[in-house]
Scaffold this motif. Structure first.
Motif, PDB file in Angstrom:
ATOM      1  N   VAL A  67       1.866 -19.365 -13.700  1.00  0.00           N
ATOM      2  CA  VAL A  67       1.422 -18.266 -14.100  1.00  0.00           C
ATOM      3  C   VAL A  67       2.116 -17.202 -13.342  1.00  0.00           C
ATOM      4  O   VAL A  67       2.639 -17.225 -12.150  1.00  0.00           O
ATOM      5  CB  VAL A  67      -0.120 -17.959 -13.237  1.00  0.00           C
ATOM      6  CG1 VAL A  67      -0.530 -16.496 -13.716  1.00  0.00           C
ATOM      7  CG2 VAL A  67      -1.138 -19.054 -13.850  1.00  0.00           C
ATOM      8  N   VAL A  71       0.702 -10.884 -12.829  1.00  0.00           N
ATOM      9  CA  VAL A  71       0.309 -10.951 -14.293  1.00  0.00           C
ATOM     10  C   VAL A  71      -1.224 -10.421 -14.346  1.00  0.00           C
ATOM     11  O   VAL A  71      -1.961 -11.146 -13.461  1.00  0.00           O
ATOM     12  CB  VAL A  71       0.530 -11.957 -15.069  1.00  0.00           C
ATOM     13  CG1 VAL A  71      -0.204 -13.235 -14.701  1.00  0.00           C
ATOM     14  CG2 VAL A  71       0.204 -11.695 -16.517  1.00  0.00           C
ATOM     15  N   TYR A 108       0.981 -14.016 -19.932  1.00  0.00           N
ATOM     16  CA  TYR A 108       0.033 -15.161 -20.099  1.00  0.00           C
ATOM     17  C   TYR A 108      -0.181 -15.604 -18.493  1.00  0.00           C
ATOM     18  O   TYR A 108       0.682 -16.025 -18.157  1.00  0.00           O
ATOM     19  CB  TYR A 108       0.429 -16.137 -21.193  1.00  0.00           C
ATOM     20  CG  TYR A 108      -0.504 -17.300 -21.208  1.00  0.00           C
ATOM     21  CD1 TYR A 108      -1.706 -17.147 -22.016  1.00  0.00           C
ATOM     22  CD2 TYR A 108      -0.373 -18.498 -20.501  1.00  0.00           C
ATOM     23  CE1 TYR A 108      -2.586 -18.195 -22.297  1.00  0.00           C
ATOM     24  CE2 TYR A 108      -1.057 -19.439 -20.530  1.00  0.00           C
ATOM     25  CZ  TYR A 108      -2.347 -19.447 -21.328  1.00  0.00           C
ATOM     26  OH  TYR A 108      -3.101 -20.505 -21.203  1.00  0.00           O
ATOM     27  N   SER A 109      -1.618 -15.901 -18.473  1.00  0.00           N
ATOM     28  CA  SER A 109      -1.985 -16.717 -17.371  1.00  0.00           C
ATOM     29  C   SER A 109      -3.015 -17.672 -17.521  1.00  0.00           C
ATOM     30  O   SER A 109      -3.432 -18.530 -16.913  1.00  0.00           O
ATOM     31  CB  SER A 109      -2.581 -15.887 -16.336  1.00  0.00           C
ATOM     32  OG  SER A 109      -4.171 -15.276 -16.753  1.00  0.00           O
ATOM     33  N   ASN A 153     -11.467 -18.646 -17.626  1.00  0.00           N
ATOM     34  CA  ASN A 153     -10.327 -19.490 -17.726  1.00  0.00           C
ATOM     35  C   ASN A 153     -10.228 -20.286 -18.861  1.00  0.00           C
ATOM     36  O   ASN A 153     -11.281 -21.338 -19.281  1.00  0.00           O
ATOM     37  CB  ASN A 153     -10.321 -20.579 -16.626  1.00  0.00           C
ATOM     38  CG  ASN A 153      -9.007 -21.284 -16.489  1.00  0.00           C
ATOM     39  OD1 ASN A 153      -7.976 -20.763 -16.977  1.00  0.00           O
ATOM     40  ND2 ASN A 153      -8.733 -22.222 -15.612  1.00  0.00           N
ATOM     41  N   LEU A 230      -7.086 -20.538 -10.177  1.00  0.00           N
ATOM     42  CA  LEU A 230      -5.743 -20.099 -10.013  1.00  0.00           C
ATOM     43  C   LEU A 230      -5.201 -20.403  -8.519  1.00  0.00           C
ATOM     44  O   LEU A 230      -6.170 -19.977  -7.687  1.00  0.00           O
ATOM     45  CB  LEU A 230      -5.525 -18.481 -10.214  1.00  0.00           C
ATOM     46  CG  LEU A 230      -5.545 -18.084 -11.623  1.00  0.00           C
ATOM     47  CD1 LEU A 230      -5.317 -16.761 -11.901  1.00  0.00           C
ATOM     48  CD2 LEU A 230      -4.968 -19.100 -12.653  1.00  0.00           C
ATOM     49  N   ASN A 268      -2.297 -22.694 -12.955  1.00  0.00           N
ATOM     50  CA  ASN A 268      -3.708 -22.716 -13.452  1.00  0.00           C
ATOM     51  C   ASN A 268      -3.993 -24.184 -13.438  1.00  0.00           C
ATOM     52  O   ASN A 268      -3.530 -25.108 -14.106  1.00  0.00           O
ATOM     53  CB  ASN A 268      -3.747 -22.173 -14.780  1.00  0.00           C
ATOM     54  CG  ASN A 268      -5.021 -22.029 -15.357  1.00  0.00           C
ATOM     55  OD1 ASN A 268      -6.069 -22.738 -15.039  1.00  0.00           O
ATOM     56  ND2 ASN A 268      -5.263 -21.199 -16.347  1.00  0.00           N
TER      57      ASN A 268
END
Length: 305
Positions: A67, A71, A108-109, A153, A230, A268
């Protein structure tokens, strides 16, 4: 005389209508196109479980990748008919959610803020597939966005990807009119927790050399929403005398003189098993209410005046 009948005329009428009304795909950047190509079915596989330690207990987690630091969560827009008397979303039969970003893009995460799109009564399922179509309906005052403050998520993976030791199939969504597959791990925090990974020496480029025999250590586990999915990765540097997996908790780690680097990246990594027991994760509304469906809205759609 030989009459050549065009292939178009040989198609079923319904198929002709669908093809004729199929909207053109929105233009996307080369970066987005490259990211989409990495999500093609040929890159699908099984996302394996990885073992870690939590206070001397075993945990198992999936890895959905890096990640970018700093972000912000993306957005996932779900067109719905409206809400029922209890405030639950009433899904449009077959309508997929629309994502604003995908893996491979800098924003993007895998974590997304949920936004409902309350739509006009006569909207057809999956008529909305991209941000432009959502905004066009808003301009016509035939829809109303309802933002939530909750984050979920919803990692996106190549179409056909499976999860090890899990019969759950991936769900389908849209990104700029293109198919994407995602998994639902429920409500999460945007603040990363800490994970400690071990290294011994450095590689040819001077980077820490991972000690693959040693399981990672965490000091938080998902017990209820909001889950810590995360993780800030801290590198623990050990020498040749260290026996892998002799440290299984942060308390034991802190009792040593091991050098611990400041976290330099985030991953992630949803934990799904603790001591052999599967974690009961509450799903997002995208999955929880996907079957609370009706072919008709429960009430006239509210639109801004």
């Amino acid at each position: 005389m030989v009459v050549c009948v065009p292939l178009w005329l040989s198609m079923p009428v319904q198929a002709q209508r669908q093809q004729a009304t199929m909207p053109a795909l929105p233009a996307i950047s080369p970066e987005a196109q490259a990211a989409l190509e990495e999500l093609a079915p040929r890159y699908a596989g099984q996302n394996e479980l990885i073992q870690g330690w939590y206070r001397d207990r075993t945990v198992l987690y999936y890895d959905f990748g890096w990640v970018p630091l700093g972000v912000a969560p993306g957005k996932v827009i779900w067109p719905i008919h409206g809400f029922d008397a209890r405030g639950n979303p009433v899904a449009i039969r077959g309508q997929r959610p629309i994502f604003t970003t995908i893996p491979g893009l800098r924003d993007y995460s895998g974590v997304f803020q949920l936004i409902y799109d309350e739509t006009a009564d006569n909207l057809q399922p999956n008529q909305l597939r991209d941000l432009d179509s959502v905004e066009a309906l808003l301009r016509l005052k035939k829809a109303l966005l309802s933002e939530t403050s909750r984050l979920f998520n919803l990692p996106i993976a190549p179409r056909g990807t499976r999860l090890a030791r899990d019969s759950t199939t991936g769900m389908l969504g849209w990104y700029e009119g293109r198919d994407v597959q995602f998994f639902d791990f429920g409500q999460v925090s945007a603040l990363p927790a800490s994970m400690w990974r071990f290294a011994r020496g450095v590689d040819a480029s001077g980077e820490p050399n991972p000690l693959v025999e040693q399981n990672s250590i965490v000091d938080s586990v998902p017990v209820e929403p909001t889950y810590p999915d995360l993780w800030e990765i801290h590198v623990v540097r050990v020498d040749s005398t260290y026996v892998p997996n002799s440290l299984k908790s942060i308390a034991a780690l802190r009792s040593t003189n091991a050098v611990i680097d400041t976290a330099s990246n985030i991953r992630n990594l949803p934990i799904v098993v603790i001591d052999g027991a599967r974690v009961e994760r509450a799903p997002s509304p995208l999955r929880q209410f996907a079957d609370l469906r009706s072919p008709f809205p429960p009430a006239p759609t509210r639109v801004p005046q």
